[in-house]
Design a protein around this motif. Sequence first.
Motif, PDB file in Angstrom:
ATOM      1  N   ALA A 164      34.393  40.616  38.476  1.00 48.24           N
ATOM      2  CA  ALA A 164      34.117  41.751  39.361  1.00 48.24           C
ATOM      3  C   ALA A 164      33.125  42.674  38.671  1.00 48.24           C
ATOM      4  N   ARG A 165      32.171  43.199  39.444  1.00 52.20           N
ATOM      5  CA  ARG A 165      31.209  44.152  38.897  1.00 52.20           C
ATOM      6  C   ARG A 165      31.156  45.381  39.780  1.00 52.20           C
ATOM      7  N   GLY A 166      31.016  46.535  39.146  1.00 48.78           N
ATOM      8  CA  GLY A 166      30.970  47.777  39.901  1.00 48.78           C
ATOM      9  C   GLY A 166      30.559  48.936  39.026  1.00 48.78           C
ATOM     10  N   ASP A 167      30.885  50.158  39.471  1.00 46.64           N
ATOM     11  CA  ASP A 167      30.579  51.342  38.665  1.00 46.64           C
ATOM     12  C   ASP A 167      31.675  52.386  38.824  1.00 46.64           C
ATOM     13  N   TYR A 168      31.744  53.269  37.841  1.00 44.59           N
ATOM     14  CA  TYR A 168      32.810  54.272  37.762  1.00 44.59           C
ATOM     15  C   TYR A 168      32.194  55.629  37.466  1.00 44.59           C
ATOM     16  N   THR A 169      32.690  56.661  38.163  1.00 48.64           N
ATOM     17  CA  THR A 169      32.235  58.030  37.934  1.00 48.64           C
ATOM     18  C   THR A 169      33.443  58.925  37.749  1.00 48.64           C
ATOM     19  N   PRO A 170      33.626  59.531  36.569  1.00 49.72           N
ATOM     20  CA  PRO A 170      34.754  60.450  36.373  1.00 49.72           C
ATOM     21  C   PRO A 170      34.537  61.730  37.172  1.00 49.72           C
ATOM     22  N   GLY A 171      35.635  62.282  37.651  1.00 51.90           N
ATOM     23  CA  GLY A 171      35.527  63.471  38.485  1.00 51.90           C
ATOM     24  C   GLY A 171      35.320  64.748  37.718  1.00 51.90           C
ATOM     25  N   GLY A 172      35.476  64.736  36.446  1.00 51.15           N
ATOM     26  CA  GLY A 172      35.292  65.939  35.645  1.00 51.15           C
ATOM     27  C   GLY A 172      35.424  65.610  34.183  1.00 51.15           C
ATOM     28  N   ALA A 173      36.588  65.899  33.615  1.00 46.88           N
ATOM     29  CA  ALA A 173      36.837  65.607  32.211  1.00 46.88           C
ATOM     30  C   ALA A 173      36.918  64.096  32.015  1.00 46.88           C
ATOM     31  N   PRO A 174      36.651  63.626  30.783  1.00 43.12           N
ATOM     32  CA  PRO A 174      36.799  62.199  30.497  1.00 43.12           C
ATOM     33  C   PRO A 174      38.148  61.689  30.966  1.00 43.12           C
ATOM     34  N   ASP A 175      38.134  60.533  31.563  1.00 44.94           N
ATOM     35  CA  ASP A 175      39.365  60.093  32.195  1.00 44.94           C
ATOM     36  C   ASP A 175      39.564  58.597  32.056  1.00 44.94           C
ATOM     37  N   LEU A 176      40.681  58.139  32.623  1.00 41.74           N
ATOM     38  CA  LEU A 176      41.151  56.771  32.460  1.00 41.74           C
ATOM     39  C   LEU A 176      41.167  56.075  33.820  1.00 41.74           C
ATOM     40  N   TYR A 177      40.762  54.779  33.828  1.00 40.93           N
ATOM     41  CA  TYR A 177      40.966  53.983  35.029  1.00 40.93           C
ATOM     42  C   TYR A 177      41.493  52.620  34.619  1.00 40.93           C
ATOM     43  N   THR A 178      42.169  51.967  35.560  1.00 45.71           N
ATOM     44  CA  THR A 178      42.833  50.693  35.285  1.00 45.71           C
ATOM     45  C   THR A 178      42.478  49.689  36.374  1.00 45.71           C
ATOM     46  N   LEU A 179      42.130  48.488  35.965  1.00 45.16           N
ATOM     47  CA  LEU A 179      41.899  47.380  36.878  1.00 45.16           C
ATOM     48  C   LEU A 179      42.979  46.333  36.663  1.00 45.16           C
ATOM     49  N   GLN A 180      43.489  45.772  37.765  1.00 47.78           N
ATOM     50  CA  GLN A 180      44.558  44.777  37.682  1.00 47.78           C
ATOM     51  C   GLN A 180      44.267  43.612  38.613  1.00 47.78           C
ATOM     52  N   ASP A 237      38.165  61.147  40.487  1.00 46.66           N
ATOM     53  CA  ASP A 237      37.411  59.988  40.015  1.00 46.66           C
ATOM     54  C   ASP A 237      37.012  59.074  41.183  1.00 46.66           C
ATOM     55  N   THR A 238      35.928  58.317  40.964  1.00 50.63           N
ATOM     56  CA  THR A 238      35.485  57.349  41.972  1.00 50.63           C
ATOM     57  C   THR A 238      35.185  56.024  41.292  1.00 50.63           C
ATOM     58  N   ILE A 239      35.679  54.948  41.881  1.00 44.54           N
ATOM     59  CA  ILE A 239      35.369  53.610  41.387  1.00 44.54           C
ATOM     60  C   ILE A 239      34.916  52.757  42.564  1.00 44.54           C
ATOM     61  N   THR A 240      33.866  51.980  42.330  1.00 45.83           N
ATOM     62  CA  THR A 240      33.322  51.098  43.366  1.00 45.83           C
ATOM     63  C   THR A 240      33.191  49.694  42.797  1.00 45.83           C
ATOM     64  N   VAL A 241      33.727  48.712  43.510  1.00 45.28           N
ATOM     65  CA  VAL A 241      33.525  47.307  43.175  1.00 45.28           C
ATOM     66  C   VAL A 241      32.512  46.748  44.164  1.00 45.28           C
ATOM     67  N   HIS A 242      31.355  46.287  43.628  1.00 43.36           N
ATOM     68  CA  HIS A 242      30.276  45.821  44.492  1.00 43.36           C
ATOM     69  C   HIS A 242      30.470  44.376  44.929  1.00 43.36           C
ATOM     70  N   TYR A 243      30.980  43.541  44.043  1.00 44.94           N
ATOM     71  CA  TYR A 243      31.304  42.194  44.471  1.00 44.94           C
ATOM     72  C   TYR A 243      32.298  41.562  43.511  1.00 44.94           C
ATOM     73  N   VAL A 244      33.011  40.556  44.022  1.00 40.85           N
ATOM     74  CA  VAL A 244      34.003  39.818  43.245  1.00 40.85           C
ATOM     75  C   VAL A 244      33.780  38.328  43.494  1.00 40.85           C
ATOM     76  N   GLU A 245      33.864  37.547  42.418  1.00 40.57           N
ATOM     77  CA  GLU A 245      33.781  36.091  42.523  1.00 40.57           C
ATOM     78  C   GLU A 245      35.018  35.478  41.893  1.00 40.57           C
ATOM     79  N   VAL A 246      35.453  34.353  42.452  1.00 42.47           N
ATOM     80  CA  VAL A 246      36.574  33.599  41.885  1.00 42.47           C
ATOM     81  C   VAL A 246      36.097  32.168  41.652  1.00 42.47           C
ATOM     82  N   PHE A 247      36.273  31.680  40.415  1.00 41.41           N
ATOM     83  CA  PHE A 247      35.850  30.328  40.050  1.00 41.41           C
ATOM     84  C   PHE A 247      37.073  29.491  39.690  1.00 41.41           C
TER      85      PHE A 247
END
Length: 650
Positions: free
Chosen positions: A545-561, A637-647
């Motif tokens: 998966a590829r995308g981008d992340y923008t924190p809403g203010g202070a440095p922050d944490l995000y999790t992908l599962q 915070d904002t996270i965007t996944v632009h595309y996902v591939e499964v092999f």
Amino acid sequence: MGADRHQWQFPANEANKILGWRSDAKGMENKDWFDPGTIGAAGQELLEAETEGDARDVLQISEMVQVQWYGTVDKTGVASSQTAVASAVADAYANGYDLYWPAGTYLTTASIPNFHDVRHYGPGKVKRGSDVYAVDPLPSNTNKLYIDYASGNSSDDGLSASEPIDSFINAINAISTTRNVFQGVWEFVVADGTAVGVGEDLVKNLFFTKRAILRGTSCTPASLTSVGTPTAITKAANAQVTLAGHGLSTGARVKLVDLGGMVELNGSVGTVTVVDANNFTIGIDTTGYTTFTSGGTVWNIPIPNTIFDGNSINDYWLTVSGYGVWLEIRNIKLVDYDTVGRGGFYANDGSNLYLNNLHIDNCDTGVFTQRRCLVRHNGGIIENCGNAGIKTVSCGYSVVSGTQAAAPTIMDCFNGLDMQEVTDSEMLKLTIERCSNIGCDSNVMSHVKTTDAIIKNCGIGVRAMSSNWYGPNTYFYGNTQNIQLLNGGTDQQNFATAQDQRRIAYSGTSRSHTGDTALTELTPDLFTFPSGMLDAAGKKIKVVARGDYTPGGAPDLYTLQCYIRNLATQSVSSFSTTAHEFEFVSEIIMTGAAAELMVTNLTDGIGNARTKSMTRTHNLSGSAPLDLRVQLNNAGDTITVHYVEVFFIG
């Protein structure tokens, strides 16, 4: 010469009228040289009546003589004009005259001494055998010069194969006096045979408006030829092909494409040993390949009969340099330019190059280009190179073949492609095989695209180091590692497929999540594994998966599962200080019917990678849906996944 040309003179104003000379003293109307066919009847009569010299005296024009003043000429090209032409050239050379050729074709039967040492003007053409040479070429003309390193002579004019010049560089030097050398197409034809120890440097800025062609005389066969469709291919250490009435000879090189069943053999080049009229071996070990079923084509590759043997000299066969060099190399074979740091062909400083059916064997580097060269490559075999088959630095390099059969093959080299320092290349349909280190190396801000390429049986198939690699429909087989990403290198092969890495799902729809810290499903039911698909040990599933992340203010944490059947198989988190792009790669390795090892990698920014491994056991009998979920730590915070591939791998 006839009458005394100096017994009377025209006033300058009258000469201007007759000759069409411009009143601003910037040449003749519509011409910058004397052409009796375009200056009117009065001017034609004046020039043909041998009074040209008087007008030139008045106008202070440099001395020019005409070829027909020196004997009988036949402007139709039927009868020989050899004596008059040779005399005209000799006089012009001895006295420093320019030589004018009125419109027509002048048949010659032998080399003209000092022909290229005289400056020629006019629309006339010299005929030698079946070749016609324009002495003052226009863009529509093609001129040929013949070269023979064994029997040529630097004093011959090279206008036929029986009077060849002795080297390419001497041929270039010969035409350097031609007034319109940069017009039209120049073709340099090298005789068949083997030239030993040749190393030449072309460092002149020859600003050809069309390409110059340096080519061999012939190939065997003459062109890429379809042998036919095989009916059987054995699984053996030396595979045997059955193809009725193949007509091949031992030593021929063949490429196999579009085979059914034994797909691992597609794109490979073999060396033929004839068994009988219907069978031949190809010198390729197919014991581990799948069984051939049907279809495909065997192609007979044209092998040049013009060969340059470096004999291990400390030089390249040919070095070209300069923004004006526009050169095509066609139907030539290079061998044994194997001194370390040297190789077959070298070009730099903006040269514009076409490589067409160039064969290279046992060189240190086959083709080396650098500093803003533009290269187009089609056909040929590059093999057994100790450093790289093709190496390029800061250039544009494209393989432009329309079919797999016509594309180049690079094999049995240390590196296949070595693309460095802002190289931009597209390698269309080529085959890279058995390169012990790396098949395709994209390095230092380069952009390399291997569209419909075949990369197999290499150490590393593709390495992208601080650069980008794109691989639409690239086929991988038998590499120790297919793709290696280092120092921020990216794999942007959105549509990559491979026999041992088959894409089974793709989502190209961007999905964003913001303002909610709850665990959120971004790609619902991305793929559902059918019953039994995950039950075999050794199989792998890879999620990218590829995308981008923008924190809403202070440095922050995000999790992908990554989830399979609503169970979290793995989880990876990133603590980020700035907005950035990310790549999430998860590999699921089957260890048994109901157990798998989860390996997750998250790369954010450049050179900031974390890997987390864990083992989870799940009962995966029956169907199993897969999806990707995200959790933010801050509502801003904002996270965007632009595309996902499964092999599916294995």
